[in-house]
Design an enzyme around this catalytic site. Structure first.
Site, PDB file in Angstrom:
ATOM      1  CB  SER A  60      -8.299  24.444  35.949  1.00 31.49           C
ATOM      2  OG  SER A  60      -8.824  24.266  34.745  1.00 31.49           O
TER       3      SER A  60
ATOM      4  CE1 TYR B  83     -13.788  23.630  38.126  1.00 24.38           C
ATOM      5  CE2 TYR B  83     -12.377  24.518  35.788  1.00 24.38           C
ATOM      6  CZ  TYR B  83     -12.341  23.931  36.684  1.00 24.38           C
ATOM      7  OH  TYR B  83     -11.770  22.767  37.027  1.00 24.38           O
TER       8      TYR B  83
ATOM      9  CE  LYS C 143     -10.117  24.830  39.519  1.00 32.00           C
ATOM     10  NZ  LYS C 143      -9.521  24.175  40.731  1.00 32.00           N
TER      11      LYS C 143
END
Length: 265
Positions: A143, A156, A160
């Protein structure tokens, strides 16, 4: 360009929707055999029905990548069905948006176990089968949050970032076995996960990129097919940005204003 992907066996985690679904159709178009997994059965079966109707060979299995025994069994089932695994796409993911100070241990476990731990063991399970055959390609969908952490998505973003690190480490450690490992770094892509954010902030999000538009899953699918082919045989251990030029410059809307051209919204 002939990519020589006919009859290659491709595994895609999170293959029922969004990026995974688009990638499945792109690989199928090249003559690949597909094995898709995900937590929800209905989207997987819908994709399988469409692909089968088009004459493609596909298997699907409801698997949560956090359930390691089931995840490993899925890899074994693919090898049993097709005889091998040539390409593995670690795409499954979830996101929980909250202020940093409101996250719970349950939130941490849900995101990290899916986004980070799931990729680690996806590489392990894929690599075990690929080593037996003397090669393969593993693609890890990361990401842009791995490059620039996202406020409100701390767990998150950290997970990532870990995926990007795993890509480099795994690329080196699996290279002696003919296995390439490549990371994919999408920009803002219109999927189920991003739909709510995009509906609220579309104009602001588009302003970040040189192309002044958001991506769609198909924008990732074709590069993912290419990166898995022998045409990219010297590419490993890197993240490939597919973002429409996100944050390549400050104020990317300036050239559009100067040219007097309105971006498509």
């Amino acid at each position: 360009m002939e990519l020589h992907l006919t009859d290659k066996v491709v595994v895609i985690t999170g293959g029922g929707t969004g990026i995974g679904r688009a990638a499945a159709f792109a690989y199928a178009k090249e003559g690949c055999k597909l094995a898709l997994c995900g937590r929800r059965t209905e989207p997987l079966e819908a994709v399988a029905e469409e692909l089968t109707a088009l004459g493609h060979e596909v298997m699907v299995e409801s698997v949560d990548v956090r359930d390691l025994p089931a995840f490993e069994a899925f890899a074994d089932h693919v090898a049993e069905r097709f005889g091998r695994i040539d390409i593995w796409v670690n795409n499954a993911g979830i996101n929980i948006a909250k202020p940093f100070y409101d996250y719970t241990e349950a939130d941490w476990n849900a995101v990290v176990d899916t986004v980070f731990k799931g990729v680690f063991f996806g590489i392990r399970f894929a690599g075990a089968h690929m080593r037996q055959r003397g090669g393969g390609v593993i693609l890890n969908v990361s990401s842009f949050s791995a490059k620039i952490p996202n406020a409100g998505r701390a767990i998150y973003s950290a997970a990532k970032s870990g995926v990007s690190s795993l890509t480099r480490s795994a690329a080196a450690e699996y290279a002696p076995f003919g296995i390439r490992v490549v990371g994919i770094v999408p920009g803002m892509i219109e999927t189920e996960i991003s739909r709510e954010n995009i509906s609220k902030n579309r104009a602001l999000l588009q302003m970040d990129s040189a192309s002044q538009r958001l991506g769609v899953p198909e924008d990732l699918a074709q590069p993912m097919v290419f990166l898995a082919s022998d045409a990219c045989g010297y590419i490993t251990g890197v993240d490939i940005e597919i973002s429409g030029g996100k944050f390549c410059v400050q104020k990317p809307q300036f050239p559009w204003e100067t040219a007097g051209i309105q971006p498509k919204r």
